[in-house]
Motif scaffolding. Structure first.
Motif, PDB file in Angstrom:
ATOM      1  N   SER A  44       0.829  -1.213   0.000  1.00  0.00           N
ATOM      2  CA  SER A  44       0.000   0.000   0.000  1.00  0.00           C
ATOM      3  C   SER A  44       0.862   1.261   0.000  1.00  0.00           C
ATOM      4  N   PRO A  45       1.643   1.471  -1.044  1.00  0.00           N
ATOM      5  CA  PRO A  45       2.577   2.604  -1.048  1.00  0.00           C
ATOM      6  C   PRO A  45       1.899   3.930  -1.359  1.00  0.00           C
ATOM      7  N   PHE A  46       2.376   4.972  -0.725  1.00  0.00           N
ATOM      8  CA  PHE A  46       1.939   6.312  -1.070  1.00  0.00           C
ATOM      9  C   PHE A  46       3.147   7.240  -1.033  1.00  0.00           C
TER      10      PHE A  46
ATOM     11  N   ASN B 180      20.473  12.799  11.880  1.00  0.00           N
ATOM     12  CA  ASN B 180      20.801  14.175  12.265  1.00  0.00           C
ATOM     13  C   ASN B 180      19.578  15.094  12.319  1.00  0.00           C
ATOM     14  N   TYR B 181      18.465  14.676  11.695  1.00  0.00           N
ATOM     15  CA  TYR B 181      17.277  15.522  11.585  1.00  0.00           C
ATOM     16  C   TYR B 181      17.640  16.905  11.047  1.00  0.00           C
ATOM     17  N   ASP B 182      18.568  16.915  10.123  1.00  0.00           N
ATOM     18  CA  ASP B 182      19.087  18.164   9.555  1.00  0.00           C
ATOM     19  C   ASP B 182      18.364  18.455   8.243  1.00  0.00           C
ATOM     20  N   TYR B 183      17.073  18.752   8.342  1.00  0.00           N
ATOM     21  CA  TYR B 183      16.289  19.023   7.137  1.00  0.00           C
ATOM     22  C   TYR B 183      15.051  19.811   7.541  1.00  0.00           C
ATOM     23  N   ASP B 184      14.409  20.433   6.570  1.00  0.00           N
ATOM     24  CA  ASP B 184      13.124  21.116   6.789  1.00  0.00           C
ATOM     25  C   ASP B 184      11.959  20.289   6.266  1.00  0.00           C
ATOM     26  N   THR B 185      12.104  19.824   5.015  1.00  0.00           N
ATOM     27  CA  THR B 185      11.081  18.992   4.402  1.00  0.00           C
ATOM     28  C   THR B 185      11.771  17.884   3.629  1.00  0.00           C
ATOM     29  N   ARG B 186      11.035  16.831   3.360  1.00  0.00           N
ATOM     30  CA  ARG B 186      11.559  15.751   2.530  1.00  0.00           C
ATOM     31  C   ARG B 186      10.395  15.093   1.812  1.00  0.00           C
ATOM     32  N   SER B 187      10.684  14.374   0.744  1.00  0.00           N
ATOM     33  CA  SER B 187       9.640  13.650   0.030  1.00  0.00           C
ATOM     34  C   SER B 187      10.133  12.259  -0.309  1.00  0.00           C
ATOM     35  N   GLY B 188       9.176  11.335  -0.428  1.00  0.00           N
ATOM     36  CA  GLY B 188       9.533   9.967  -0.781  1.00  0.00           C
ATOM     37  C   GLY B 188       8.374   9.030  -0.540  1.00  0.00           C
ATOM     38  N   GLN B 189       8.593   7.777  -0.883  1.00  0.00           N
ATOM     39  CA  GLN B 189       7.570   6.755  -0.702  1.00  0.00           C
ATOM     40  C   GLN B 189       7.499   6.314   0.748  1.00  0.00           C
ATOM     41  N   PHE B 190       6.290   6.063   1.213  1.00  0.00           N
ATOM     42  CA  PHE B 190       6.078   5.386   2.483  1.00  0.00           C
ATOM     43  C   PHE B 190       5.017   4.323   2.254  1.00  0.00           C
ATOM     44  N   SER B 191       4.861   3.410   3.201  1.00  0.00           N
ATOM     45  CA  SER B 191       3.947   2.287   3.003  1.00  0.00           C
ATOM     46  C   SER B 191       2.973   2.187   4.163  1.00  0.00           C
TER      47      SER B 191
END
Length: 538
Positions: free
Chosen positions: A285-287, A420-431
């Motif tokens: 069930s990927p989104f 590191n949680y060194d980001y503001d936003t990210r994108s990618g697949q999750f299930s």
């Protein structure tokens, strides 16, 4: 294991494959009706290259494509996702639901000849799945002990009833590993995780980094007569155009998880020697999601997150970057699951609404038209992900947000986001998984904020109310009450919006029509290839 000479092995198998492809154009096709043909080399393709060869410590999809061929789970699942025997021939749940007894298959051996026993199950549950698996640490969190009254019996003792354990025991999710090779080691660095010994249908032969992973038929596999092919090769071809060409020439005959540029899908689907399917991914069930680091000053403001949700044209994104292979999402649970509800906060494409929310949050446009800048991290292993990032950048630019793209290889991406949680936003697949409790808690549960563990709560989002709902979904045995918990989960998630579920993914599998035995089960893309065979053999 059979020693092979590195320089000649792949050339030999490729030559055999190409020769068989030519033969199959003629008389070989006439053999299809006779049933599975034994022998030959099946050459598949995987991209990106997996970082390791067991999903116990890393469950990236590339790992889960290769490793179920090497390892088994206690159970497997049929077309309706009902449990069926694998390493466990049967199981029983106690009346109080605080113990599960597995009766293990006898006569099974590891690839090195050591007998498989209940000791391996106990070690895998307690020392591997509970401690290292990104989902397993919650799935098996209530397992307090594993009793082994004899070599063929393993009894899981639970502190509380669990609604999800029996949905999580396939080789695609919870692989049983050999205790005699892992005990007293760090599973994350154990050399057997890249030079594996399993009980599965294929044995490991060689991994030549950047080129291929070679497996051979396990002649003592417990599922009699399987696998059908003698050798299984996973080619590693980073260049998308080269992967497409390999299918057209017959060098590669099977590839899951979008092995070719989606821009080429229509052309390759029209090729009479090839077949394209989107079946076999519903278990996953990927989104595709746009996630925020809620500890970030700007992204921590829910008005900013809601504004960004309104600023993204989901339908346009699916068409432009994914060539129509997707459906706009209204929440983290896909529309085809029983747990789905559309009764959630909605964020239709509305740039004007986005502008108003950003103004209310105090982020007005400057003289240059820019309100603020945000870093955006993504893994650049496919053209579609690169195109997605650029599409998002353009959408947010229109409402005054400067989205600064930062592509990275998978290890760098994982470290930046999940360590590191060194980001503001990210994108990618999750299930979401076939049982949403298996997949979604990683995105939302406070307990899933796990530094250093990939694919967990990288947003660092925490809401005690949602944590309580998640606990109900994990424990409740009444189907109606559990469904309502999932509905409440979706409502809270889409109100707080630590991530924006953009669209439900349709993943693509491409294969030669010579490849037979493909199944359309919901978990087919993550199953072993033991049932596949080659028309014409060789």
């Amino acid at each position: 294991m059979i020693p092979i000479e590195r320089r000649s092995f792949l050339a030999l198998t490729l030559g055999a494959s190409l020769g068989a492809s030519t033969l199959a154009a003629g008389a070989g096709r006439a053999l299809a009706a006779a049933g599975p043909v034994k022998g030959g080399t099946l050459i598949a393709v995987i991209n990106p290259e997996p970082p390791i060869l067991t999903n116990t410590v890393n469950n990236h999809f590339s790992v889960n494509v290769v490793s179920p061929n090497l390892y088994d789970g206690l159970l497997s699942y049929d077309a309706q996702m009902n449990p069926i025997p694998a390493l466990a021939e049967r199981f029983e749940v106690s009346p109080d639901k605080l113990s599960i007894t597995f009766h293990l298959r006898k006569g099974v051996t590891w690839h090195d000849g050591t007998p498989f026993t209940s000791r391996d199950v106990a070690y895998s549950v307690l020392e591997l799945w509970k401690k290292h698996h990104p989902r397993g640490r919650t799935t098996f969190g209530d397992v307090t002990a594993v009793e082994t009254p004899d070599a063929s019996t393993a009894v899981l003792r639970l502190s509380r009833p669990s609604a999800i354990i029996l949905n999580a025991l396939s080789a695609a999710e919870s692989q049983v590993l050999p205790a005699h090779l892992y005990e007293n080691t760090d599973a994350r660095t154990n050399p057997r995780s890249i030079n594996p010994v399993g009980t599965g249908p294929f044995r490991f032969v060689e991994w030549k980094r950047g080129e291929y992973i070679a497996l051979e038929r396990n002649p003592t596999y417990w599922d009699a007569g399987k696998p059908h092919v003698d050798r299984l090769i996973f080619r590693i071809i980073p260049d998308a155009a080269s992967r497409a060409a390999a299918f057209e020439t017959g060098e590669v005959v099977y590839g899951p998880f979008d092995p070719i540029p989606l821009a080429d899908a229509a052309r390759l689907r029209a090729n009479p020697d090839l077949a394209l399917t989107t079946a076999g991914y519903q278990w996953l069930s990927p989104f595709f999601t746009f996630e925020f680091n809620v500890k970030s000053k700007i992204a921590g403001d829910v008005r900013v997150r809601r504004a960004i949700a309104h600023a993204i044209d989901r339908k346009g994104l699916i068409e432009a970057a994914w060539y129509g292979f997707g459906t706009p999402a209204t929440g983290p649970i896909p529309h085809y699951q029983k747990a789905y509800t559309k009764d959630v906060a909605g964020y239709p494409f509305d740039p004007a609404a986005a502008e108003r929310l950003l103004d209310e949050a105090g982020y007005r446009r400057g003289a240059d038209g820019v309100r603020f800048a945000l870093w955006h991290d993504y893994s650049n292993d496919t053209e579609s992900q690169q195109n997605t990032a650029e599409f998002l950048r353009q959408n947010l630019k229109a409402v005054g947000i400067d989205l600064k793209l930062r592509a990275a290889d998978l290890p760098t991406y994982y470290k930046r986001v999940y360590t590191n949680y060194d980001y503001d936003t990210r994108s990618g697949q999750f299930s979401a998984m076939i049982d949403p409790s298996l997949g979604l808690y990683r995105l939302y549960a406070t307990s899933s904020i796990a530094p250093g563990v990939p694919n967990t709560n990288g947003a660092q989002y925490s809401n005690p109310k949602l944590d309580a709902v998640i606990e109900t979904a994990l424990r409740e045995s009444d189907p109606a009450k559990r469904t309502e918990a999932f509905h409440a989960w979706q409502r809270i998630a889409m109100t707080d919006l630590p991530n924006i579920p953009l669209f439900e993914l349709e993943r693509v599998t491409l294969h030669s029509r010579r490849v037979k035995g493909l199944e359309d089960r919901p978990d087919a893309a993550f199953s072993s290839l033991k049932n596949l065979w080659l028309e014409g053999g060789a």
